[in-house]
Design a protein around this motif. Sequence first.
Motif, mmCIF file in Angstrom:
data_model
loop_
_atom_site.group_PDB
_atom_site.id
_atom_site.type_symbol
_atom_site.label_atom_id
_atom_site.label_comp_id
_atom_site.label_asym_id
_atom_site.label_seq_id
_atom_site.Cartn_x
_atom_site.Cartn_y
_atom_site.Cartn_z
ATOM 1 N N ILE A 135 0.836 -1.209 0.000
ATOM 2 C CA ILE A 135 0.000 0.000 0.000
ATOM 3 C C ILE A 135 0.868 1.255 0.000
ATOM 4 O O ILE A 135 0.619 2.197 -0.765
ATOM 5 C CB ILE A 135 -0.984 -0.008 1.191
ATOM 6 N N ASP A 136 1.897 1.277 0.831
ATOM 7 C CA ASP A 136 2.805 2.440 0.848
ATOM 8 C C ASP A 136 3.449 2.661 -0.517
ATOM 9 O O ASP A 136 3.529 3.793 -1.009
ATOM 10 C CB ASP A 136 3.895 2.270 1.911
ATOM 11 N N ASN A 137 3.909 1.566 -1.137
ATOM 12 C CA ASN A 137 4.536 1.660 -2.464
ATOM 13 C C ASN A 137 3.567 2.198 -3.498
ATOM 14 O O ASN A 137 3.919 3.063 -4.308
ATOM 15 C CB ASN A 137 5.063 0.293 -2.917
ATOM 16 N N VAL A 138 2.353 1.679 -3.487
ATOM 17 C CA VAL A 138 1.357 2.088 -4.489
ATOM 18 C C VAL A 138 0.963 3.549 -4.301
ATOM 19 O O VAL A 138 0.817 4.288 -5.274
ATOM 20 C CB VAL A 138 0.126 1.154 -4.437
ATOM 21 N N ARG A 139 0.812 3.971 -3.066
ATOM 22 C CA ARG A 139 0.469 5.373 -2.815
ATOM 23 C C ARG A 139 1.589 6.288 -3.331
ATOM 24 O O ARG A 139 1.314 7.316 -3.943
ATOM 25 C CB ARG A 139 0.191 5.619 -1.336
ATOM 26 N N ALA A 140 2.833 5.903 -3.101
ATOM 27 C CA ALA A 140 3.963 6.710 -3.577
ATOM 28 C C ALA A 140 4.011 6.744 -5.100
ATOM 29 O O ALA A 140 4.215 7.806 -5.700
ATOM 30 C CB ALA A 140 5.269 6.166 -3.009
ATOM 31 N N LEU A 141 3.827 5.583 -5.728
ATOM 32 C CA LEU A 141 3.806 5.533 -7.196
ATOM 33 C C LEU A 141 2.682 6.404 -7.755
ATOM 34 O O LEU A 141 2.874 7.118 -8.746
ATOM 35 C CB LEU A 141 3.639 4.093 -7.676
ATOM 36 N N ALA A 142 1.518 6.338 -7.122
ATOM 37 C CA ALA A 142 0.379 7.141 -7.578
ATOM 38 C C ALA A 142 0.699 8.627 -7.484
ATOM 39 O O ALA A 142 0.459 9.379 -8.439
ATOM 40 C CB ALA A 142 -0.868 6.798 -6.759
ATOM 41 N N ASP A 159 -4.604 10.039 -7.938
ATOM 42 C CA ASP A 159 -5.101 10.147 -6.573
ATOM 43 C C ASP A 159 -4.642 8.925 -5.763
ATOM 44 O O ASP A 159 -5.037 7.799 -6.072
ATOM 45 C CB ASP A 159 -6.622 10.232 -6.602
ATOM 46 N N PRO A 160 -3.805 9.121 -4.749
ATOM 47 C CA PRO A 160 -3.319 7.991 -3.955
ATOM 48 C C PRO A 160 -4.435 7.224 -3.257
ATOM 49 O O PRO A 160 -4.325 6.015 -3.050
ATOM 50 C CB PRO A 160 -2.376 8.625 -2.926
ATOM 51 N N ASP A 161 -5.520 7.916 -2.899
ATOM 52 C CA ASP A 161 -6.645 7.227 -2.267
ATOM 53 C C ASP A 161 -7.301 6.251 -3.241
ATOM 54 O O ASP A 161 -7.693 5.143 -2.853
ATOM 55 C CB ASP A 161 -7.683 8.228 -1.751
ATOM 56 N N LEU A 162 -7.421 6.651 -4.490
ATOM 57 C CA LEU A 162 -7.971 5.753 -5.513
ATOM 58 C C LEU A 162 -7.064 4.540 -5.688
ATOM 59 O O LEU A 162 -7.526 3.394 -5.698
ATOM 60 C CB LEU A 162 -8.131 6.480 -6.853
ATOM 61 N N ALA A 163 -5.762 4.787 -5.809
ATOM 62 C CA ALA A 163 -4.816 3.682 -5.974
ATOM 63 C C ALA A 163 -4.903 2.730 -4.790
ATOM 64 O O ALA A 163 -4.951 1.507 -4.965
ATOM 65 C CB ALA A 163 -3.400 4.221 -6.140
ATOM 66 N N GLU A 164 -4.937 3.270 -3.588
ATOM 67 C CA GLU A 164 -5.018 2.411 -2.400
ATOM 68 C C GLU A 164 -6.300 1.585 -2.402
ATOM 69 O O GLU A 164 -6.273 0.383 -2.115
ATOM 70 C CB GLU A 164 -4.947 3.242 -1.124
ATOM 71 N N GLU A 165 -7.415 2.210 -2.723
ATOM 72 C CA GLU A 165 -8.692 1.480 -2.751
ATOM 73 C C GLU A 165 -8.644 0.323 -3.755
ATOM 74 O O GLU A 165 -9.061 -0.798 -3.453
ATOM 75 C CB GLU A 165 -9.828 2.443 -3.101
#
Length: 97
Positions: free
Chosen positions: A60-67, A73-79
């Motif tokens: 999740i941390d990696n995906v939010r950073a990549l987003a 939107d990091p929230d979209l990526a995390e969801e």
Amino acid sequence: MRYDPQECSTMAELRSRIDRIDGELVDLLALRAAHIDRAVQLKPGEGIPARAEDRVAQVIDNVRALARDKALDPDLAEELWRILIEWSIRREQRTID
């Protein structure tokens, strides 16, 4: 491949590009699922459970950073990734746990 939406001059062209991108996303999701299947084979031998909370947090941390880096939107990526992660864990649990 990189697609510049500004190169599209009509909605038909834009929709065609979106359809192509959707196909590429499905291809990548299928490849990710194949890697999950390999994890099912490897985890028991390494004593790793299907659910590893530290790994979930790392992904999740990696995906939010990549987003953030890609102006998504990091929230979209995390969801989206939480859905992928939970699906993956359920898939692994059927075999591992």
